[in-house]
Design an enzyme around this catalytic site. Structure first.
Site, PDB file in Angstrom:
ATOM      1  N   HIS A 128      -5.467   7.568  -2.153  1.00 20.55           N
ATOM      2  CA  HIS A 128      -6.321   6.481  -1.666  1.00 20.55           C
ATOM      3  C   HIS A 128      -7.457   6.232  -2.649  1.00 20.55           C
ATOM      4  CE1 HIS A 128      -4.863   7.008   2.730  1.00 20.55           C
ATOM      5  NE2 HIS A 128      -4.196   6.044   2.085  1.00 20.55           N
ATOM      6  N   HIS A 159       0.842  -1.223   0.000  1.00 17.60           N
ATOM      7  CA  HIS A 159       0.000   0.000   0.000  1.00 17.60           C
ATOM      8  C   HIS A 159       0.866   1.258   0.000  1.00 17.60           C
ATOM      9  CE1 HIS A 159      -3.498   2.547   1.247  1.00 17.60           C
ATOM     10  NE2 HIS A 159      -2.553   3.240   1.869  1.00 17.60           N
TER      11      HIS A 159
END
Lengths: 202, 137
Positions: free
Chosen positions: A138, A128
């Site tokens: 995001h 991530h």
């Protein structure tokens, strides 16, 4: 998928990126290999390479584990809560909360649930944060790597089409990327390129 | 600490791992605009950190469930496909307390997370060279 304001990315002349670990953490090879695997997952889909180097201060990406206030104005908060953060290109800082119970699974594989909820899978967080280091923001796509939250005890390391579309918008596809990816990526490769070539699937 | 697998974590460390720093937010379940609840300012600070309340606002928030908080909750619910009520229902708070990345969801006041998908479809016929751009209207 989304981007940071201004859609920052690593410049064309600097797509062979280096990364190093803060020597103060004295990380084991096993821990470092988790990051190698994570870098390979992104390198497979874009024409960017990641090479581990030993000199922390001059590497493009600088990885460290810290507790509480660590000088960047974004203090960590102990177990759970905020797990890690990374900065957009070309900053390269990648910080992880040293107070977490990090699972260094070692037995590579795809997404699954870990047996204990108090654990955080290190490779899931690494994949991530590398997305941020490459310029992705995001995403609200729940299964995507760039979804901001992670269920404790869950391992989530496979890039989804949302992640691939976003990062390829910034860098274009890896010429060797044929739409499928190797799983698991090689774990001992010193020079993490994406051309491991084995077939796999999104 | 680093563990080869989850069962290697000492029991006492597992226990304190459930003491998530945000767990106290679950006490706000059911709260809605117009209420004044002790400690609510911490949730406002959480939403400010992750970009749902402007950074330019002073951090000394009150415990009032005001429009600032209501808007932040609605945007958060929209980003995470939760029921957009503006109220602190249990599902929303269960999501809020999940461990997460420290990077804000909203940067400079613009939330692209929910509709971040670009409207330009880029089709690459080869790994290199010119790309065919198509714009969806």
């Amino acid at each position: 998928y989304s981007f940071f304001p201004g859609e920052p990315r690593w410049p064309e002349r600097n797509r062979d990126l280096t990364y190093a670990f803060d020597p103060r953490n004295s990380l084991t090879e096993e821990v470092k290999s988790v990051f190698s695997r994570a870098f390979v997952r992104w390198a497979e889909v874009i024409p960017v390479t990641f090479t581990r180097v030993e000199v922390f201060s001059i590497s493009d990406i600088r990885i460290g584990f810290y507790s509480g206030d660590h000088g960047d104005g974004e203090p960590f908060d102990g177990v759970m809560g905020t797990l890690a953060h990374a900065f957009s290109p070309p900053n390269g800082h990648f910080h992880l909360d040293g107070d977490e119970n990090w699972i260094v699974s070692g037995d590579v594989g795809g997404d699954r649930l870990l047996s204990v909820t108090a654990a955080v899978d290190l490779e899931s967080v690494a994949v991530h944060e590398i997305g941020h280091l490459l310029g992705l923001g995001h995403s609200s796509v729940q299964d995507s790597i760039m979804y901001p939250t992670i269920t404790t005890g869950r391992r989530k390391v496979d890039l989804t089409s949302d992640d691939v579309e976003g990062v390829q918008y910034l860098y274009g596809p890896n010429p060797n990327f044929n739409g499928s990816r190797s799983t698991p990526p090689p774990s001992t490769q010193q020079r993490d390129t994406g051309d491991s070539g084995a077939a796999g699937g999104i | 600490g680093f563990y080869p697998n989850s069962s290697a974590i000492p029991p006492d460390l597992r226990r304190n791992a459930t003491e998530n720093v945000w767990n106290s937010f679950m006490n706000f379940t059911g709260c809605h605009a117009g209420m004044k609840v002790n400690g609510l300012y911490k949730l406002k600070q959480y939403f400010q950190h992750f970009g749902y309340i402007r950074q330019t606002l002073p951090k000394n928030f009150t415990d009032d469930f005001d429009d600032i908080l209501k808007n932040a909750v609605e945007t958060y619910q929209r980003n995470f496909h939760l029921n957009i009520t503006g109220e602190l229902d249990e599902l929303t708070l269960k999501h809020v307390v999940m461990p997460r990345c420290g990077v804000p969801d909203i940067v400079n006041g613009t939330s692209t997370m929910h509709n971040g998908r670009r409207r330009t479809y880029e089709v690459s016929f080869s790994g290199k060279g010119p790309r065919f751009h198509a714009v969806k209207r």
